[in-house]
Write a protein that holds these residues in place. Structure first.
Motif, PDB file in Angstrom:
ATOM      1  N   LYS A 184       0.838  -1.282   0.154  1.00  0.00           N
ATOM      2  CA  LYS A 184      -0.147  -0.088   0.182  1.00  0.00           C
ATOM      3  C   LYS A 184       0.915   1.368  -0.207  1.00  0.00           C
ATOM      4  CE  LYS A 184      -2.542  -1.859   3.545  1.00  0.00           C
ATOM      5  NZ  LYS A 184      -3.577  -1.886   4.486  1.00  0.00           N
ATOM      6  N   ILE A 185       2.067   1.254   0.682  1.00  0.00           N
ATOM      7  CA  ILE A 185       2.747   2.308   0.903  1.00  0.00           C
ATOM      8  C   ILE A 185       3.378   2.791  -0.692  1.00  0.00           C
ATOM      9  CG2 ILE A 185       4.988   3.466   1.991  1.00  0.00           C
ATOM     10  CD1 ILE A 185       4.149   1.862   4.348  1.00  0.00           C
ATOM     11  N   PRO A 186       3.917   1.781  -1.483  1.00  0.00           N
ATOM     12  CA  PRO A 186       4.436   2.189  -2.806  1.00  0.00           C
ATOM     13  C   PRO A 186       3.118   2.685  -3.671  1.00  0.00           C
ATOM     14  CG  PRO A 186       5.347   0.239  -1.960  1.00  0.00           C
ATOM     15  CD  PRO A 186       4.320   0.443  -0.920  1.00  0.00           C
ATOM     16  N   LEU A 187       1.905   2.180  -3.325  1.00  0.00           N
ATOM     17  CA  LEU A 187       0.969   2.443  -4.215  1.00  0.00           C
ATOM     18  C   LEU A 187       0.613   3.720  -3.949  1.00  0.00           C
ATOM     19  CD1 LEU A 187      -1.300   1.037  -6.121  1.00  0.00           C
ATOM     20  CD2 LEU A 187      -2.437   0.492  -4.036  1.00  0.00           C
ATOM     21  N   MET A 188       0.402   4.149  -2.646  1.00  0.00           N
ATOM     22  CA  MET A 188      -0.077   5.607  -2.508  1.00  0.00           C
ATOM     23  C   MET A 188       1.068   6.624  -2.755  1.00  0.00           C
ATOM     24  SD  MET A 188      -1.668   5.690   1.571  1.00  0.00           S
ATOM     25  CE  MET A 188      -0.742   4.365   2.474  1.00  0.00           C
ATOM     26  N   ASN A 189       2.468   5.997  -2.752  1.00  0.00           N
ATOM     27  CA  ASN A 189       3.361   6.909  -3.125  1.00  0.00           C
ATOM     28  C   ASN A 189       3.668   7.100  -4.515  1.00  0.00           C
ATOM     29  OD1 ASN A 189       6.993   7.033  -3.262  1.00  0.00           O
ATOM     30  ND2 ASN A 189       5.734   8.822  -2.145  1.00  0.00           N
ATOM     31  N   LEU A 190       3.875   5.946  -5.529  1.00  0.00           N
ATOM     32  CA  LEU A 190       4.125   6.017  -6.727  1.00  0.00           C
ATOM     33  C   LEU A 190       3.106   6.571  -7.565  1.00  0.00           C
ATOM     34  CD1 LEU A 190       6.434   2.744  -6.435  1.00  0.00           C
ATOM     35  CD2 LEU A 190       7.138   5.076  -6.829  1.00  0.00           C
ATOM     36  N   MET A 191       2.039   5.858  -7.129  1.00  0.00           N
ATOM     37  CA  MET A 191       0.781   5.845  -8.035  1.00  0.00           C
ATOM     38  C   MET A 191      -0.072   7.217  -7.790  1.00  0.00           C
ATOM     39  SD  MET A 191      -2.100   3.057  -9.063  1.00  0.00           S
ATOM     40  CE  MET A 191      -3.256   3.256 -10.320  1.00  0.00           C
ATOM     41  N   MET A 192      -0.479   7.401  -6.449  1.00  0.00           N
ATOM     42  CA  MET A 192      -1.241   8.242  -6.042  1.00  0.00           C
ATOM     43  C   MET A 192      -0.918   9.444  -5.663  1.00  0.00           C
ATOM     44  SD  MET A 192      -3.936   5.877  -3.833  1.00  0.00           S
ATOM     45  CE  MET A 192      -5.312   6.679  -4.095  1.00  0.00           C
ATOM     46  N   GLY A 193       0.573   9.824  -5.676  1.00  0.00           N
ATOM     47  CA  GLY A 193       1.305  10.862  -5.447  1.00  0.00           C
ATOM     48  C   GLY A 193       1.141  11.452  -3.907  1.00  0.00           C
ATOM     49  N   VAL A 194       1.046  10.518  -3.229  1.00  0.00           N
ATOM     50  CA  VAL A 194       0.965  10.734  -1.640  1.00  0.00           C
ATOM     51  C   VAL A 194       2.608  10.976  -0.952  1.00  0.00           C
ATOM     52  CG1 VAL A 194       0.364  10.201   0.551  1.00  0.00           C
ATOM     53  CG2 VAL A 194      -1.158   9.858  -1.351  1.00  0.00           C
ATOM     54  N   PRO A 195       3.013  11.833  -0.547  1.00  0.00           N
ATOM     55  CA  PRO A 195       4.201  12.090  -0.115  1.00  0.00           C
ATOM     56  C   PRO A 195       4.763  10.832   0.750  1.00  0.00           C
ATOM     57  CG  PRO A 195       3.464  14.015   0.368  1.00  0.00           C
ATOM     58  CD  PRO A 195       2.329  13.172  -0.333  1.00  0.00           C
ATOM     59  N   MET A 196       6.093  10.387   0.800  1.00  0.00           N
ATOM     60  CA  MET A 196       6.439   9.100   1.386  1.00  0.00           C
ATOM     61  C   MET A 196       6.052   9.157   3.124  1.00  0.00           C
ATOM     62  SD  MET A 196       7.783   6.120   0.894  1.00  0.00           S
ATOM     63  CE  MET A 196       8.214   4.874   2.491  1.00  0.00           C
ATOM     64  N   ARG A 197       6.103  10.251   3.699  1.00  0.00           N
ATOM     65  CA  ARG A 197       6.130  10.425   4.859  1.00  0.00           C
ATOM     66  C   ARG A 197       4.418  10.223   5.416  1.00  0.00           C
ATOM     67  NH1 ARG A 197       9.915  10.500   8.963  1.00  0.00           N
ATOM     68  NH2 ARG A 197      11.032  12.483   8.036  1.00  0.00           N
ATOM     69  N   ALA A 198       3.667  10.799   4.665  1.00  0.00           N
ATOM     70  CA  ALA A 198       2.500  10.932   4.717  1.00  0.00           C
ATOM     71  C   ALA A 198       1.925   9.643   4.431  1.00  0.00           C
ATOM     72  CB  ALA A 198       1.659  11.867   3.985  1.00  0.00           C
ATOM     73  N   ALA A 199       2.241   8.850   3.509  1.00  0.00           N
ATOM     74  CA  ALA A 199       1.776   7.648   3.072  1.00  0.00           C
ATOM     75  C   ALA A 199       2.329   6.524   4.076  1.00  0.00           C
ATOM     76  CB  ALA A 199       2.742   6.956   1.674  1.00  0.00           C
ATOM     77  N   SER A 200       3.300   6.601   4.556  1.00  0.00           N
ATOM     78  CA  SER A 200       3.736   5.560   5.934  1.00  0.00           C
ATOM     79  C   SER A 200       3.099   6.041   7.093  1.00  0.00           C
ATOM     80  CB  SER A 200       5.412   5.462   5.986  1.00  0.00           C
ATOM     81  OG  SER A 200       5.871   6.843   6.555  1.00  0.00           O
ATOM     82  N   ASN A 201       2.856   7.059   7.425  1.00  0.00           N
ATOM     83  CA  ASN A 201       2.262   7.414   8.457  1.00  0.00           C
ATOM     84  C   ASN A 201       0.545   7.071   8.415  1.00  0.00           C
ATOM     85  OD1 ASN A 201       4.293   8.546   9.587  1.00  0.00           O
ATOM     86  ND2 ASN A 201       3.353  10.817   9.139  1.00  0.00           N
ATOM     87  N   THR A 202       0.233   7.073   7.236  1.00  0.00           N
ATOM     88  CA  THR A 202      -1.404   6.627   6.896  1.00  0.00           C
ATOM     89  C   THR A 202      -1.358   5.020   6.996  1.00  0.00           C
ATOM     90  OG1 THR A 202      -1.739   8.535   5.476  1.00  0.00           O
ATOM     91  CG2 THR A 202      -3.073   6.784   5.370  1.00  0.00           C
ATOM     92  N   SER A 203      -0.427   4.326   6.440  1.00  0.00           N
ATOM     93  CA  SER A 203      -0.235   3.036   6.416  1.00  0.00           C
ATOM     94  C   SER A 203      -0.394   2.528   8.033  1.00  0.00           C
ATOM     95  CB  SER A 203       0.786   2.364   5.852  1.00  0.00           C
ATOM     96  OG  SER A 203       1.172   1.241   5.805  1.00  0.00           O
ATOM     97  N   ASN A 204       0.350   3.291   9.010  1.00  0.00           N
ATOM     98  CA  ASN A 204       0.227   2.741  10.249  1.00  0.00           C
ATOM     99  C   ASN A 204      -1.165   2.879  10.701  1.00  0.00           C
ATOM    100  OD1 ASN A 204       2.763   2.053  11.619  1.00  0.00           O
ATOM    101  ND2 ASN A 204       3.522   3.955  10.988  1.00  0.00           N
ATOM    102  N   TYR A 205      -1.912   3.701  10.548  1.00  0.00           N
ATOM    103  CA  TYR A 205      -3.403   3.799  10.726  1.00  0.00           C
ATOM    104  C   TYR A 205      -4.216   2.863  10.211  1.00  0.00           C
ATOM    105  CZ  TYR A 205      -8.197   5.672  10.749  1.00  0.00           C
ATOM    106  OH  TYR A 205      -9.553   6.010  11.339  1.00  0.00           O
TER     107      TYR A 205
END
Lengths: 273, 88
Positions: A179-200
């Motif tokens: 999910k983190i690569p998906l959010m970051n690479l595909m959806m343009g979510v910054p890496m930090r926000a993607a990994s924090n959102t993944s924790n949730y």
């Protein structure tokens, strides 16, 4: 429980919890092999204990990130919806597909994601207007700046989260690494926000599995408690460590972690674990 | 109006911190009824914390009439339906 065993399990939980909180991966990739190979738990016992550890670490970290506005709760709720549907579908389909094929496919996705994150520079599209419902912001712990970004390709990203959920439930490996690569690479979510959102999100995914083990009485309570204590302590350490690492380094280290996960999964596919 | 981030974080924190404290007490008491009870409640609190977070986030979004509340409501319904199907 023997004090030495308790201390060892707390240490395993702490190590895994630190990595999990730092990168948003949960930690099952560490818990399950360690609990089965070193401590002799059966696969189902290890998965049950691991789920409690994953929840303790991801929830401990998510509480901090959500409070500080560093995780995207709205996007997390949406993506988790399709992830959960995918996980349910995956559990039904898994029995019809050879496990080594699933694991090899998972490893291929991880290697592709790692290579993309190492080779392709991060791009986070800026919001076009204040009223844009897909425009979000997060506070970067390292710099203290509030950074704005726009979530792109929402429909395909949400649909692919179903595939990530299916892959996760079919292979038993956590969905954070997909999910983190998906959010970051595909959806343009910054890496930090993607990994924090993944924790949730990870805690929610693990909840459904953990509650079944808890209700069936098959959870090793003392093992789970020791792992949870360590994982929670580790999550606090991971949150503090994340403040010292900039976003581009998190992305680079995460790519290396993906390659490690791919190697572990390939060993499992080959029957070596 | 309650801020969603703070309310969600409070729900997550209450579950995981409360659960971990009870787990520490349970392990310190060792085997036997009080220790086992403490472990059982502690682990249940930890396990339920993420779902409590979803419910609180969704309630806050609903109170603000935020369209993203639909995602939260769908997620809560799907998780509950999945649980019911698994446990029955």
């Amino acid at each position: 429980m023997e004090p030495v065993l308790m201390a060892e399990l707390i240490a395993v939980g702490a190590l895994s919890g630190t990595l999990g909180a730092l990168f948003g991966i949960g930690g099952g990739i560490i818990f399950v092999p360690v609990l089965t190979i070193i401590y002799g738990l059966s696969a189902s016992e290890a998965v049950a204990v691991s789920l409690v550890g994953i929840i303790a670490s991801s929830t401990g970290a998510a509480a901090f990130y959500v409070e500080k506005g560093a995780a995207n709760v709205r996007l997390g709720l949406l993506l988790e919806t399709t992830t959960t549907i995918g996980a349910m579908a995956g559990a039904l389909v898994a029995v019809y597909i050879e496990n080594w094929i699933l694991l090899a496919a998972f490893a291929a996705v991880e290697i592709y994601s790692a290579a993309s994150m190492l080779l392709v520079p991060e791009r986070a599209p800026a919001p076009t207007s204040e009223d844009d419902p897909l425009s979000f912001s997060y506070r970067d712990d390292k710099s203290g700046e509030v950074k704005r970004y726009r979530v792109g390709r929402l429909a395909p990203g949400t649909a692919l989260c179903a595939a990530a959920g299916a892959m996760s439930s079919m292979t038993g490996v956590g969905g954070g690494t997909v999910k983190i690569p998906l959010m970051n690479l595909m959806m343009g979510v910054p890496m930090r926000a993607a990994s924090n959102t993944s924790n949730y999100m990870i805690g929610i995914t693990a909840f459904s599995g953990a509650i079944i083990y808890l209700a069936s009485g098959s959870l090793l309570m003392e093992h789970a408690a020791a792992i949870a204590i360590g994982a929670f302590a580790g999550s606090i350490a991971g949150v503090h460590a994340s403040r010292r690492i900039d976003s581009s380094s998190v992305r680079r280290y995460f790519s290396v972690l993906l390659l490690f996960v791919a190697a572990v999964v390939l060993l499992e596919a080959g029957g070596y674990l | 109006m309650i801020e969603m981030g703070r309310a969600t974080a409070a729900a997550l924190k209450a579950g995981v911190v409360g659960g971990v404290i009870l787990c520490v007490i349970g392990l310190a008491l060792g085997g036997g009824s009080p220790g086992d009870l403490s472990l059982g409640i502690g682990i249940a609190l930890i396990v339920f914390a993420p779902f409590a977070g979803v419910l609180v986030s969704t309630a806050c979004l609903l109170a603000r009439r935020d369209p993203w509340a639909l995602a939260g409501a769908c997620l809560a319904a799907i998780v509950l339906a999945g649980l019911a199907a698994s446990l029955l």
